[in-house]
Design a protein around this motif. Structure first.
Motif, PDB file in Angstrom:
ATOM      1  N   ASN A   1      18.399  13.100 -17.574  1.00  0.00           N
ATOM      2  CA  ASN A   1      18.481  14.550 -17.725  1.00  0.00           C
ATOM      3  C   ASN A   1      18.859  15.257 -16.423  1.00  0.00           C
ATOM      4  O   ASN A   1      18.895  16.483 -16.375  1.00  0.00           O
ATOM      5  N   GLY A   2      19.123  14.485 -15.368  1.00  0.00           N
ATOM      6  CA  GLY A   2      19.543  15.072 -14.093  1.00  0.00           C
ATOM      7  C   GLY A   2      18.481  15.940 -13.452  1.00  0.00           C
ATOM      8  O   GLY A   2      18.798  16.875 -12.725  1.00  0.00           O
ATOM      9  N   GLN A   3      17.216  15.653 -13.722  1.00  0.00           N
ATOM     10  CA  GLN A   3      16.124  16.454 -13.181  1.00  0.00           C
ATOM     11  C   GLN A   3      15.790  16.025 -11.757  1.00  0.00           C
ATOM     12  O   GLN A   3      16.086  14.907 -11.347  1.00  0.00           O
ATOM     13  N   ALA A   4      15.167  16.911 -11.022  1.00  0.00           N
ATOM     14  CA  ALA A   4      14.681  16.625  -9.671  1.00  0.00           C
ATOM     15  C   ALA A   4      13.201  16.995  -9.617  1.00  0.00           C
ATOM     16  O   ALA A   4      12.838  18.064  -9.134  1.00  0.00           O
ATOM     17  N   PRO A   5      12.337  16.122 -10.154  1.00  0.00           N
ATOM     18  CA  PRO A   5      10.903  16.424 -10.154  1.00  0.00           C
ATOM     19  C   PRO A   5      10.283  16.236  -8.772  1.00  0.00           C
ATOM     20  O   PRO A   5      10.893  15.668  -7.870  1.00  0.00           O
ATOM     21  N   ALA A   6       9.064  16.703  -8.651  1.00  0.00           N
ATOM     22  CA  ALA A   6       8.326  16.520  -7.400  1.00  0.00           C
ATOM     23  C   ALA A   6       7.814  15.083  -7.316  1.00  0.00           C
ATOM     24  O   ALA A   6       7.383  14.505  -8.313  1.00  0.00           O
ATOM     25  N   PHE A   7       7.891  14.536  -6.122  1.00  0.00           N
ATOM     26  CA  PHE A   7       7.393  13.195  -5.843  1.00  0.00           C
ATOM     27  C   PHE A   7       6.493  13.248  -4.620  1.00  0.00           C
ATOM     28  O   PHE A   7       6.617  14.145  -3.779  1.00  0.00           O
ATOM     29  N   GLN A   8       5.632  12.284  -4.515  1.00  0.00           N
ATOM     30  CA  GLN A   8       4.859  12.030  -3.301  1.00  0.00           C
ATOM     31  C   GLN A   8       5.136  10.599  -2.878  1.00  0.00           C
ATOM     32  O   GLN A   8       5.149   9.697  -3.716  1.00  0.00           O
ATOM     33  N   VAL A   9       5.339  10.416  -1.590  1.00  0.00           N
ATOM     34  CA  VAL A   9       5.433   9.080  -1.014  1.00  0.00           C
ATOM     35  C   VAL A   9       4.259   8.970  -0.054  1.00  0.00           C
ATOM     36  O   VAL A   9       4.164   9.736   0.906  1.00  0.00           O
TER      37      VAL A   9
ATOM     38  N   ASP B   1       0.806  -1.216   0.000  1.00  0.00           N
ATOM     39  CA  ASP B   1       0.000   0.000   0.000  1.00  0.00           C
ATOM     40  C   ASP B   1       0.843   1.272   0.000  1.00  0.00           C
ATOM     41  O   ASP B   1       0.302   2.357  -0.171  1.00  0.00           O
ATOM     42  N   LEU B   2       2.146   1.162   0.200  1.00  0.00           N
ATOM     43  CA  LEU B   2       3.016   2.336   0.131  1.00  0.00           C
ATOM     44  C   LEU B   2       3.166   2.717  -1.342  1.00  0.00           C
ATOM     45  O   LEU B   2       3.542   1.885  -2.152  1.00  0.00           O
ATOM     46  N   LEU B   3       2.821   3.948  -1.687  1.00  0.00           N
ATOM     47  CA  LEU B   3       2.840   4.387  -3.078  1.00  0.00           C
ATOM     48  C   LEU B   3       3.910   5.428  -3.330  1.00  0.00           C
ATOM     49  O   LEU B   3       4.160   6.292  -2.497  1.00  0.00           O
ATOM     50  N   LEU B   4       4.504   5.365  -4.509  1.00  0.00           N
ATOM     51  CA  LEU B   4       5.447   6.373  -4.976  1.00  0.00           C
ATOM     52  C   LEU B   4       4.839   7.016  -6.206  1.00  0.00           C
ATOM     53  O   LEU B   4       4.528   6.341  -7.186  1.00  0.00           O
ATOM     54  N   LYS B   5       4.628   8.345  -6.134  1.00  0.00           N
ATOM     55  CA  LYS B   5       4.023   9.082  -7.242  1.00  0.00           C
ATOM     56  C   LYS B   5       4.973  10.180  -7.679  1.00  0.00           C
ATOM     57  O   LYS B   5       5.702  10.743  -6.874  1.00  0.00           O
ATOM     58  N   MET B   6       4.925  10.495  -8.969  1.00  0.00           N
ATOM     59  CA  MET B   6       5.811  11.502  -9.550  1.00  0.00           C
ATOM     60  C   MET B   6       4.969  12.500 -10.344  1.00  0.00           C
ATOM     61  O   MET B   6       4.000  12.124 -11.003  1.00  0.00           O
ATOM     62  N   ASP B   7       5.355  13.759 -10.287  1.00  0.00           N
ATOM     63  CA  ASP B   7       4.733  14.784 -11.113  1.00  0.00           C
ATOM     64  C   ASP B   7       5.369  14.670 -12.495  1.00  0.00           C
ATOM     65  O   ASP B   7       6.357  15.322 -12.793  1.00  0.00           O
ATOM     66  N   VAL B   8       4.813  13.812 -13.342  1.00  0.00           N
ATOM     67  CA  VAL B   8       5.440  13.494 -14.621  1.00  0.00           C
ATOM     68  C   VAL B   8       5.336  14.619 -15.640  1.00  0.00           C
ATOM     69  O   VAL B   8       6.125  14.676 -16.572  1.00  0.00           O
ATOM     70  N   THR B   9       4.386  15.541 -15.463  1.00  0.00           N
ATOM     71  CA  THR B   9       4.210  16.631 -16.427  1.00  0.00           C
ATOM     72  C   THR B   9       4.721  17.973 -15.915  1.00  0.00           C
ATOM     73  O   THR B   9       4.786  18.927 -16.665  1.00  0.00           O
ATOM     74  N   GLY B  10       5.048  18.037 -14.619  1.00  0.00           N
ATOM     75  CA  GLY B  10       5.511  19.297 -14.044  1.00  0.00           C
ATOM     76  C   GLY B  10       4.381  20.259 -13.727  1.00  0.00           C
ATOM     77  O   GLY B  10       4.622  21.437 -13.466  1.00  0.00           O
ATOM     78  N   THR B  11       3.149  19.776 -13.727  1.00  0.00           N
ATOM     79  CA  THR B  11       1.991  20.647 -13.493  1.00  0.00           C
ATOM     80  C   THR B  11       1.311  20.384 -12.154  1.00  0.00           C
ATOM     81  O   THR B  11       0.256  20.948 -11.882  1.00  0.00           O
ATOM     82  N   GLY B  12       1.902  19.527 -11.328  1.00  0.00           N
ATOM     83  CA  GLY B  12       1.315  19.239 -10.022  1.00  0.00           C
ATOM     84  C   GLY B  12       0.377  18.050 -10.007  1.00  0.00           C
ATOM     85  O   GLY B  12      -0.202  17.735  -8.985  1.00  0.00           O
ATOM     86  N   GLY B  13       0.237  17.380 -11.136  1.00  0.00           N
ATOM     87  CA  GLY B  13      -0.587  16.169 -11.189  1.00  0.00           C
ATOM     88  C   GLY B  13       0.285  14.947 -10.972  1.00  0.00           C
ATOM     89  O   GLY B  13       1.131  14.622 -11.804  1.00  0.00           O
ATOM     90  N   PHE B  14       0.119  14.278  -9.846  1.00  0.00           N
ATOM     91  CA  PHE B  14       0.969  13.147  -9.491  1.00  0.00           C
ATOM     92  C   PHE B  14       0.384  11.844 -10.019  1.00  0.00           C
ATOM     93  O   PHE B  14      -0.817  11.613  -9.922  1.00  0.00           O
ATOM     94  N   GLU B  15       1.271  11.006 -10.601  1.00  0.00           N
ATOM     95  CA  GLU B  15       0.878   9.692 -11.090  1.00  0.00           C
ATOM     96  C   GLU B  15       1.738   8.634 -10.418  1.00  0.00           C
ATOM     97  O   GLU B  15       2.942   8.830 -10.227  1.00  0.00           O
ATOM     98  N   THR B  16       1.118   7.513 -10.090  1.00  0.00           N
ATOM     99  CA  THR B  16       1.876   6.386  -9.546  1.00  0.00           C
ATOM    100  C   THR B  16       2.834   5.924 -10.624  1.00  0.00           C
ATOM    101  O   THR B  16       2.415   5.619 -11.737  1.00  0.00           O
ATOM    102  N   ILE B  17       4.126   5.894 -10.314  1.00  0.00           N
ATOM    103  CA  ILE B  17       5.096   5.573 -11.357  1.00  0.00           C
ATOM    104  C   ILE B  17       5.519   4.121 -11.370  1.00  0.00           C
ATOM    105  O   ILE B  17       6.177   3.694 -12.285  1.00  0.00           O
ATOM    106  N   ALA B  18       5.160   3.372 -10.345  1.00  0.00           N
ATOM    107  CA  ALA B  18       5.721   2.041 -10.322  1.00  0.00           C
ATOM    108  C   ALA B  18       4.844   1.077  -9.558  1.00  0.00           C
ATOM    109  O   ALA B  18       4.128   1.464  -8.656  1.00  0.00           O
ATOM    110  N   GLY B  19       4.937  -0.184  -9.958  1.00  0.00           N
ATOM    111  CA  GLY B  19       4.313  -1.241  -9.188  1.00  0.00           C
ATOM    112  C   GLY B  19       5.343  -1.747  -8.197  1.00  0.00           C
ATOM    113  O   GLY B  19       6.058  -2.712  -8.464  1.00  0.00           O
ATOM    114  N   LEU B  20       5.443  -1.062  -7.090  1.00  0.00           N
ATOM    115  CA  LEU B  20       6.480  -1.396  -6.114  1.00  0.00           C
ATOM    116  C   LEU B  20       6.163  -2.712  -5.427  1.00  0.00           C
ATOM    117  O   LEU B  20       5.029  -2.978  -5.051  1.00  0.00           O
TER     118      LEU B  20
END
Length: 137
Positions: A85-93, A8-27
């Motif tokens: 690309n060495g980016q540091a996007p926003a994530f939610q855990v 149930d622990l989720l990792l989400k990433m702002d993939v578009t840079g607009t503040g919309g977080f998507e689950t990026i992985a099936g951890l």
């Protein structure tokens, strides 16, 4: 707090840079750790020779690591692009029954593996790259 499913622990990433977080992985396995360096201010005058630490000083950081399978090609590409690309996007855990940690993280390690008779898997590590916020559930 009652026992919880690790899945149930989720990792989400702002993939578009607009503040919309998507689950990026099936951890399948995940670890979140918080760290705080200390600043030792012990002197010859410290009571009883006990170490003294300066409150509120030092560097705080967080690290996330996980392994599993990517949920789709788009999230795999987003994580890969952020790494190369060495980016540091926003994530939610999102930690169930605990809260949500949000902030910028840099992907510091990205590994792929697979067996000839199984699915492709990945391992990734994230390091905090700025201030984090916490919202309790």
């Amino acid at each position: 707090m009652a026992a919880q499913n690790g899945k149930d622990l989720l990792l989400k990433m702002d993939v578009t840079g607009t503040g919309g977080f998507e689950t990026i992985a099936g951890l399948r396995a995940t670890r979140l750790s918080f760290n705080a360096q200390t600043v030792d201010v012990t002197s010859l005058e410290s009571e009883g020779g006990w170490r003294e630490l300066l409150a509120g000083a030092g560097v705080r950081s967080a690290a996330v690591s996980g392994s599993g399978v990517f949920k789709d090609e788009a999230t795999d590409a987003a994580a890969r692009d952020a790494f190369f690309n060495g980016q540091a996007p926003a994530f939610q855990v999102i930690v169930p029954e605990f809260g949500t940690i949000e902030g910028v993280f840099q992907i510091t390690s990205l590994e792929y593996a697979g067996n000839h008779d199984g699915e492709a898997t990945y391992e990734l590590s994230l390091a905090s790259a700025g201030a984090l916020s916490f919202a309790a559930l």
